[in-house]
Scaffold this motif. Sequence first.
Motif, PDB file in Angstrom:
ATOM      1  N   ALA A  28     -17.429  38.156  -0.172  1.00 10.86           N
ATOM      2  CA  ALA A  28     -18.579  38.101  -1.075  1.00 10.86           C
ATOM      3  C   ALA A  28     -19.785  38.866  -0.548  1.00 10.86           C
ATOM      4  O   ALA A  28     -20.729  39.130  -1.308  1.00 10.86           O
ATOM      5  CB  ALA A  28     -18.958  36.641  -1.336  1.00 10.86           C
ATOM      6  N   GLU A  29     -19.774  39.229   0.736  1.00 10.99           N
ATOM      7  CA  GLU A  29     -20.863  40.033   1.281  1.00 10.99           C
ATOM      8  C   GLU A  29     -20.860  41.448   0.711  1.00 10.99           C
ATOM      9  O   GLU A  29     -21.876  42.133   0.746  1.00 10.99           O
ATOM     10  CB  GLU A  29     -20.767  40.079   2.814  1.00 10.99           C
ATOM     11  N   GLU A  31     -21.179  43.719  -2.250  1.00 11.98           N
ATOM     12  CA  GLU A  31     -21.780  43.566  -3.572  1.00 11.98           C
ATOM     13  C   GLU A  31     -20.853  44.004  -4.700  1.00 11.98           C
ATOM     14  O   GLU A  31     -21.100  43.671  -5.872  1.00 11.98           O
ATOM     15  CB  GLU A  31     -23.087  44.356  -3.642  1.00 11.98           C
ATOM     16  N   SER A  54     -20.403  30.007   0.911  1.00 14.48           N
ATOM     17  CA  SER A  54     -21.598  30.816   0.698  1.00 14.48           C
ATOM     18  C   SER A  54     -22.081  30.686  -0.746  1.00 14.48           C
ATOM     19  O   SER A  54     -21.283  30.515  -1.682  1.00 14.48           O
ATOM     20  CB  SER A  54     -21.295  32.283   1.015  1.00 14.48           C
ATOM     21  N   LYS A  56     -23.005  33.035  -2.378  1.00 15.78           N
ATOM     22  CA  LYS A  56     -22.530  34.247  -3.051  1.00 15.78           C
ATOM     23  C   LYS A  56     -21.113  34.076  -3.605  1.00 15.78           C
ATOM     24  O   LYS A  56     -20.620  34.942  -4.322  1.00 15.78           O
ATOM     25  CB  LYS A  56     -22.559  35.435  -2.087  1.00 15.78           C
TER      26      LYS A  56
END
Length: 366
Positions: A28-29, A31, A54, A56
């Motif tokens: 998920a880091e 984008e 997270s 995200k």
Amino acid sequence: MNKIAHIIGSLERGGAERFVVDLCNELAENEQNEVYLVSLFDNHPDTTFVTEISTKVNYVSFDKTPGFSLRVLLELSSWLVAQDIQVVHTHLNALEYLMLYRLKKKNTRFFHTIHSTAEAECPGFFLKSFRKNLYKRNLITPIVVSNDGSESFRKYYGLDNDLVIENGRPFLTKTEEYPKLVSKYKEDQDAFLLIHVGRIIKVKNQQLLIEAVQKFNRREAQKCRLLIIGEVRDELLYQKLLALVADDQYIEFLGGKENIVDYLSIADFFCLSSFYEGMPISLIEALSVGCISICTAVGGIQNMINHKDTGFLSQDNSVDSYYRAIKEAVFSQDKSRIRENSKNAFRSKYHIGAAEKKHSLAYKLA
């Protein structure tokens, strides 16, 4: 946008569950990724990893109850269709809940990770035949976590189309509890401090570890203190282990702990005496902080630890062999070198970033 869903039964505190949360967080880091972590069961924040997901990552749960659930099968299938997921990746016993969706979707890429031996994960003729058909026709790509796991897969299914992607963990940060543990277990203590991390279940073989430590302490002037960390999953076994320990002042059961990194950071050695391991997350955590490992040479451990280079391996699963491995480790003159080698192995092979890159490559994501 790359829409990715990882599906697992629950997020109870175990190695596979720990890895799925870490991998989803790392994916998920990017984008370009829209990541969903799907748990069939609900997850209580006090007993699972759900609070470590997270912000995200999109978390979804289907409130499953024990046993096969037709309702969850239908609801999950409908949800996947509505989301139009590009990559679906299952773990442990979640694969069968893709049956309907896999028939409907032709452009979705499907993966399944086998975290243990192929036989242990999928016993029984019917499920084995079902999964083998999916793997053989390349409808689902099988992923294993070690070379030993690959050998197990190829022997059990008679196929050779598996991918090996090792587990990983992020760098760990000590908590505010660390100084207290240093004061309690390290200051004014002459004994070597050994840490074991693992649920109290048969496969972890804590009895071997306890008996080997007791044998060491009977024979050696400088003692070993053993802290056993892990939730009780087998109450009868736990009672047996308690009776074995009795009033032994050098062995203590601590139950489940969230701040494992603090214990590994104060320990002289990390111990695993399992009958079998896929690629243990606890061992990866030990490597990350340079805590020297003493392990039985089983499963994926053999692919992770080089004897006297990144840790110590017993020759077999006997008490005498594990006792000799403990003795060799605690009296080694190369402990500083082994600690550095352990941390270097983590950085190069077992950081979650390396696992994320390999998974993204398998998914063929930009």
